[in-house]
Every structure is written in structure tokens, then in C-alpha cells.
Scaffold this active site. Structure first.
Site, PDB file in Angstrom:
ATOM      1  N   GLU A 200       0.839  -1.185   0.000  1.00  0.00           N
ATOM      2  CA  GLU A 200       0.000   0.000   0.000  1.00  0.00           C
ATOM      3  C   GLU A 200       0.879   1.241   0.000  1.00  0.00           C
ATOM      4  O   GLU A 200       1.996   1.234   0.532  1.00  0.00           O
ATOM      5  CB  GLU A 200      -0.893   0.052   1.250  1.00  0.00           C
ATOM      6  CG  GLU A 200      -2.007  -0.954   1.278  1.00  0.00           C
ATOM      7  CD  GLU A 200      -2.852  -0.829   2.530  1.00  0.00           C
ATOM      8  OE1 GLU A 200      -2.455  -0.064   3.452  1.00  0.00           O
ATOM      9  OE2 GLU A 200      -3.896  -1.482   2.616  1.00  0.00           O
ATOM     10  N   ARG A 297     -16.345  -8.648  13.886  1.00  0.00           N
ATOM     11  CA  ARG A 297     -16.586  -8.971  15.291  1.00  0.00           C
ATOM     12  C   ARG A 297     -16.867  -7.680  16.044  1.00  0.00           C
ATOM     13  O   ARG A 297     -16.785  -6.579  15.487  1.00  0.00           O
ATOM     14  CB  ARG A 297     -15.362  -9.654  15.903  1.00  0.00           C
ATOM     15  CG  ARG A 297     -14.086  -8.843  15.710  1.00  0.00           C
ATOM     16  CD  ARG A 297     -12.902  -9.407  16.446  1.00  0.00           C
ATOM     17  NE  ARG A 297     -11.648  -8.817  16.034  1.00  0.00           N
ATOM     18  CZ  ARG A 297     -11.176  -7.641  16.398  1.00  0.00           C
ATOM     19  NH1 ARG A 297     -11.904  -6.876  17.189  1.00  0.00           N
ATOM     20  NH2 ARG A 297     -10.001  -7.212  15.984  1.00  0.00           N
TER      21      ARG A 297
END
Length: 644
Positions: A200, A297
């Protein structure tokens, strides 16, 4: 609605889930390892099942044991909390296959977002902006190096299966790329069993912004606004807040809409977080914020979202998992105030943030001023087998300044001993000028360096308070009375000496006092013991504890080692200055000794310390044996002076 719930986790998140479940009338089942047999979450649950030895790989990470525990206790559902098996698609599928309710997203959603490269490709297809980089299958050094050159340095190498800052390296130049790549691949293979990486573009002035999303089984997805998690140390979050400072409504609408699109792209159900990286060099702008990854989550920092929205996210999880529609529509959700969370860890910032484990003999958390999420209690232990988090400290205010002030105060009055904590470090971060002015990026802590780390040595106020307490104790008084008597004296203008059982020290007489603070020797001269006291004093198990309201606690004992000199108390107690092992016992009970004579040798922290007689006398109350382990502050013997 689910009637019984097994929590496949431990510590503060298990206690957090139990609290909401109890409020909803749901029976709870805890699981525990050997190390957690006496843990708080075990006692709080309605039922508890032992699932194995202390190492997580033999207990909390063994899905078959957890499912068996659910069946044995007739639990209907399993909540994974966060960490451990919470993002394990195979475990989620096994729970469903066993006929149990999985409190979380579908296994397919977890898999879709589990690998960063595949997740980014899906986000591109959904119209979610992603960070420029390389996601290809060709993992050769030559191809990755060429792609890094094309992207332009600095670049970030990230493990596709990574998380928690592992398998991640920033590279500033082509000359450093190959070594950084190999290091990243080794760490990724070791941590995740997958050495693939992606590249990235390194973002200038990066800010970590994440959006809480929630979906149900009826096709509804909402967002609960954003959190800012930019204050990090080595890619680990330190302090989180909501909303993000500097976020205008247009940018908020754009980033939250992108998060909802991301969740819908994987048919998401339950609580999840879409994480973005923002270039904050020109403030927060919608065209300079990019998708990083999704956490499928509940997040550690979920309480700050709860505090600004008034929503119980665990309750929503349980309702959605029971098939209910989301309790609120998007237009019914709004931001109210500001919230911040600090992660209180059992670690020693003065020693490179090394974990500090052991028994929590003294634990004072600021529960009267903050929301405190914890899974430990006084007398419990911080285990070396798991994450060393002691508590999450959560503050809410009408605005950011009020939240900062409340959280800072909570950190300063936190007191833990003998385990070390990062409370002083957290207080320093909250008090930092850049943080207070919201001049944030993920490199702030690294740039500020040692300026945020309290020094290891005790402050002068602690040394002086400890010396005063020892002098007072030598006069037959309770050291705890020092602080109270001085405080009252300064308020009333009276002589504080009159409140200490008749004990007085002539102000014109200087006295040298030898003492040990956390095992290290100190000497200070006491001339006016009744001057202003800038430190607090308590007594825990016979040991004097002192601090200066910066989150640090110091253990103080008279110095009776060689060279300790006049630090001996009048009662003749020989006290262990630190935890250790007795390697030599040189006297017997009833034996006559002379001042300065060696009594025993203590081995502690790879050094030997000789404890000596404070004056001529006789050995009484010998509580030591060769080879025995002793704790700090333990009374090992007592010397009765000659003539008594």
C-alpha cells in the site's frame, strides 16, 4: 430470544457480555483454563466449564472443547467476544453445524473479509475507495520490488491475513525493501500461517478512522458513526475516541455511507467495523479516506460508540442473532457528546513496555468517575498466558475537552501494585499538547518518544513521603496517618505533629533516612517533616505504598541492607525489600547479633542483597528458610534490642 449463552472468551469482554445477558434474563455459561480457575468472569457466570490447560492453544483456541461445553450445559448460543476464535470462519461453521446459534456474522462473510487482498477487490467492486497499492498473486521479490517502485516510497508491506500490527512494515527506500519484505513474510508465516503480502502507498499524516456497522437477517444495515483510533504505539491502539475530531458532516456522511456499502457487499449480519486510513495533512476530507480492512466482530473500543449513541451493542448482537430486526433505523441514531477509551495494561513503560504479570495485591480503579470494563479484581492475578489488559477506562463528556479531562483524572488516580501499569503513560498522552489540540496521526507517540514515558526513578515527593512515613513508624505511629494528619493540618493551620500519637521530631534536627523504593536504595535528609506533602500514602500488607497522582505506585520499605544505616525502624523488623529467594540464612532464632552483622542473603533480579542487623540485639520471630521464596515487604525476622 436466546435463553442461554456460552461465552467463548475470558477477561473483561466475558464480564461485559455477562452483564448485558443478565439484564436480558439470559443464562450465561463461562469457559475457563487452569490459569483462570478463580477469574472474575468464572464467578460472574451462572455456570462455568473447565476446558483445559493455561495456554490458549490448549483451551480457548480449541473449538471442539468449547462446543462440547455448550452442549454439556444446554447452552443455545455461543458468543465469541473478540480475539481467540471470534473471526475464525471454520469455528463459526462448526457452531452452526452443531445446531447452536452463532452470535456473529456468517462464515461466508468472515471469509470474504478475512484476507485483505480479496477484501479490497470486493470493496473496489462495491465502489468503496481503497488505498492505492498492489494486490497481485505474484509474490516474488522482483515483482513486489517493481510494484513498490511504481507506487512510490514510502510504502507499507502488509500480511494479507494479518492483524494487530503483525506482519506489517513501513519501507522508506528501495534499498531497504528486500530485507523488510523477508522479515514481514517470516512474521506473517509464524503468526498467521500465510506469508502472502500486499503493498500500500504509505499515507502522509495517517489517521485511523473506523465506522461501526450493524446488520440483521432482514437485510437492514446501519452505521453508528465513526471512531478515531489514531493514537497508537507500534500499530497497537492506545486511546480511542468518538466522534473523530475534525470530522465535518459531509465527510462523515461519505465515509459512513461507504462503510454501509462495504457491509452490504458481504451480506453482513451483526456487529462489525470498517476501518479506513485517512490522509490528515489537510484535515479530514472524503476524497482522502480509503478502506483498509473489516473486523468481523465486536471491537475492543466498542464502549465509546455506546456512550455517544446510547446503544448497547451486545444487546443488539443477541437480538439480531435471535432473528429480530435491528432495534433502530438509521434516522433514529444520533451522536450525543464525546467519549474516550484508554487501555490500561499490565506493562512497564520505563522498561520498554515489557509485560508485568503477577498478583494484584493493590488495585484501585476509578470506577466512581469513569466507566470501567475489567475482568480482574484485587487479589487476582495478571497471567503470563494472555493479553495483559487490566481494564478499559471510558470517559464521556459534553465535548472533547471534557472527555479528555475526565479520562486524564481517572488515569492519575488509578493505583495498581506490585504489577506495573501504563497509567502514567496514558495520562501523559492525554496531557500532550498535540493530542489535546487534535493534531493527530498514528505516528504521534513515536515522534514524542520518551517525553511520554514516566522516568523509572521515584519522584522527590515519593522519596520524601516514604522517608517521613518510616520516621513516623519508628516513633510508634501508623505510617498511614502521615498523609491524613498533614492534610488536616494544612487545612486547619495546626501543628500536624499533635495528631500522630504524641510523636514529634525537632524541626532543627536533620536526619538521614535510608529506604528502598521498588527495591532500589534511596537516602534523603529529613529536616522539616511537616512541610507540604505532595504524595499520597497507603499501607498494603505491611508495605508502604506511595504515589503522586500520575498513575504510578511505589513500594517503600526501610533499607536494612549493607549501607542502609539509619533506616532501621525501632521495632527491629527485617523486611524483604523486593520479591526474591533466600540463598543464605546466617543466623538462628535466639542468636545474639551485633549492629551491621549479616543476617541473610536475598537473591532478587539476578543480584544478591545482604540484610543486616539494625543494632545489637537478639534474633526473634525468624520467618525465613534457605531456598524459600519471599514477597516484597515480607517480615523475615525481628531483632530485639539489647536490654529488652
Amino acid at each position: 430470544m436466546i435463553q442461554s449463552l456460552l461465552i467463548a472468551n475470558r477477561g473483561e469482554i466475558a464480564c461485559r457480555i455477562i452483564r448485558t445477558a443478565r439484564q436480558m434474563g439470559i443464562r450465561t455459561v463461562a469457559v475457563y483454563s487452569d490459569a483462570d480457575a478463580k477469574a472474575l468472569h468464572v464467578r460472574q457466570a451462572d455456570e462455568a466449564v473447565h476446558i483445559g490447560p493455561s495456554p490458549a492453544r490448549e483451551s480457548y483456541l480449541v473449538g471442539d472443547k468449547i462446543i462440547a461445553a455448550a452442549k454439556a450445559t444446554s447452552a443455545e448460543a455461543i458468543h465469541p467476544g473478540y480475539g481467540f476464535l471470534s473471526e475464525n470462519a471454520d469455528f463459526a461453521q462448526a457452531v452452526i453445524d452443531a445446531g447452536l446459534v452463532w452470535v456473529g456474522p456468517s462464515p461466508d462473510s468472515i471469509r470474504a473479509m478475512g484476507l485483505k487482498d480479496a477484501a479490497k477487490e470486493r470493496m473496489i467492486a462495491a465502489g468503496v475507495p481503497v488505498t492505492p497499492g498492489y494486490l497481485g498473486e505474484d509474490q516474488s521479490v522482483a515483482r513486489l520490488s517493481a510494484e513498490a517502485d511504481s507506487i512510490g516510497y514510502p510504502v507499507l508491506i502488509k500480511a494479507v491475513a494479518g492483524g494487530g500490527g503483525k506482519g506489517m512494515r513501513k519501507v522508506d527506500s528501495a534499498a531497504d525493501f528486500a530485507d523488510a519484505l523477508l522479515s514481514c513474510q517470516r512474521e506473517a508465516a509464524s503468526s498467521f500461517g500465510n506469508d502472502q503480502v500486499l503493498l500500500e502507498k504509505w499515507i502522509t499524516n495517517p489517521r485511523h478512522i473506523e465506522v461501526q456497522v450493524f446488520g440483521d437477517t432482514h437485510g437492514n444495515v446501519v452505521h453508528l458513526f465513526e471512531r478515531d483510533c489514531s493514537l497508537q504505539r507500534r500499530h497497537q491502539k492506545v486511546i480511542e475516541e468518538a466522534p473523530a475530531p475534525g470530522m465535518d458532516e459531509a465527510t462523515r456522511e461519505a465515509i459512513c455511507a461507504a462503510a454501509v456499502r462495504a457491509a452490504k457487499a458481504v451480506d453482513y449480519v451483526g456487529a462489525g467495523t470498517i476501518e479506513f486510513i485517512a490522509d490528515g495533512s489537510e484535515g479530514l476530507r472524503a476524497d482522502r479516506i480509503w478502506f483498509m480492512e473489516m473486523n468481523t466482530r465486536l471491537q475492543v473500543e466498542h464502549p465509546v460508540t455506546e456512550e455517544i449513541t446510547g446503544v448497547d451493542l451486545v444487546e443488539w448482537q443477541l437480538r439480531v442473532s435471535s432473528g429480530e430486526v435491528l432495534p433502530k433505523r438509521q434516522d433514529e441514531l444520533s451522536i450525543n457528546g464525546w467519549a474516550m477509551e484508554a487501555r490500561l495494561y499490565a506493562e512497564d513503560p520505563a522498561k520498554g513496555f515489557l509485560p508485568s504479570v503477577g498478583r494484584l495485591d493493590h488495585l484501585m480503579l476509578p470506577e466512581h468517575v469513569l466507566r470501567v470494563e475489567t475482568g480482574v479484581e484485587e487479589g487476582g492475578e495478571v497471567s503470563p498466558f494472555y493479553d495483559p489488559m487490566i481494564a478499559k477506562l471510558v470517559a464521556r463528556g459534553e465535548d472533547r475537552d471534557e472527555a479528555i479531562s475526565a479520562l486524564h483524572y481517572g488515569c492519575t488516580i488509578t493505583a495498581v501494585w506490585p504489577v506495573k501499569t501504563n497509567a502514567g503513560f496514558l495520562a501523559a498522552c492525554l496531557n500532550d499538547e498535540r493530542f489535546r489540540s487534535a493534531n493527530l496521526d498514528t505516528g504521534l507517540i513515536a515522534e514524542r518518544g520518551d517525553a511520554l514515558v514516566p522516568v523509572a526513578s521515584a519522584p522527590d515527593a515519593v522519596v520524601r513521603a516514604g522517608a517521613m512515613a518510616i520516621v513516623v513508624a519508628a516513633g510508634g505511629c501508623d505510617p498511614y496517618q502521615v498523609g491524613h494528619s498533614l492534610e488536616g493540618a494544612h487545612e486547619s493551620g495546626r501543628d500536624p505533629g499533635t495528631g500522630l500519637f504524641g510523636f514529634r521530631l525537632n524541626a532543627a534536627t536533620q536526619r538521614n533516612v535510608h529506604l528502598r523504593i521498588d527495591g532500589e536504595p534511596y537516602m534523603t535528609a529529613i529536616e522539616d517533616p511537616w512541610g507540604e506533602l505532595a504524595a499520597w500514602i497507603e499501607v498494603s500488607g505491611g508495605t508502604i505504598l506511595s504515589g503522586v497522582n500520575d498513575g504510578r505506585v511505589f513500594a517503600i520499605t526501610p533499607d536494612r541492607t549493607e549501607g542502609g544505616g539509619a533506616g532501621a525502624a525501632s521495632d527491629g523488623a527485617i523486611i524483604s525489600p523486593m520479591p526474591g529467594r533466600i540463598i543464605a540464612l546466617l543466623v538462628a532464632e535466639g542468636e545474639a547479633v551485633t549492629k551491621g552483622q549479616k543476617l541473610l542473603t536475598l537473591e532478587a533480579m539476578k543480584m544478591e542483597h545482604s540484610l543486616v542487623a539494625p543494632y545489637d540485639g537478639t534474633v526473634a520471630d525468624l520467618n525465613a528458610s534457605e531456598g524459600g521464596q519471599v514477597s516484597e515487604g515480607a517480615v523475615l525476622a525481628r531483632i530485639e534490642p539489647v536490654g529488652e
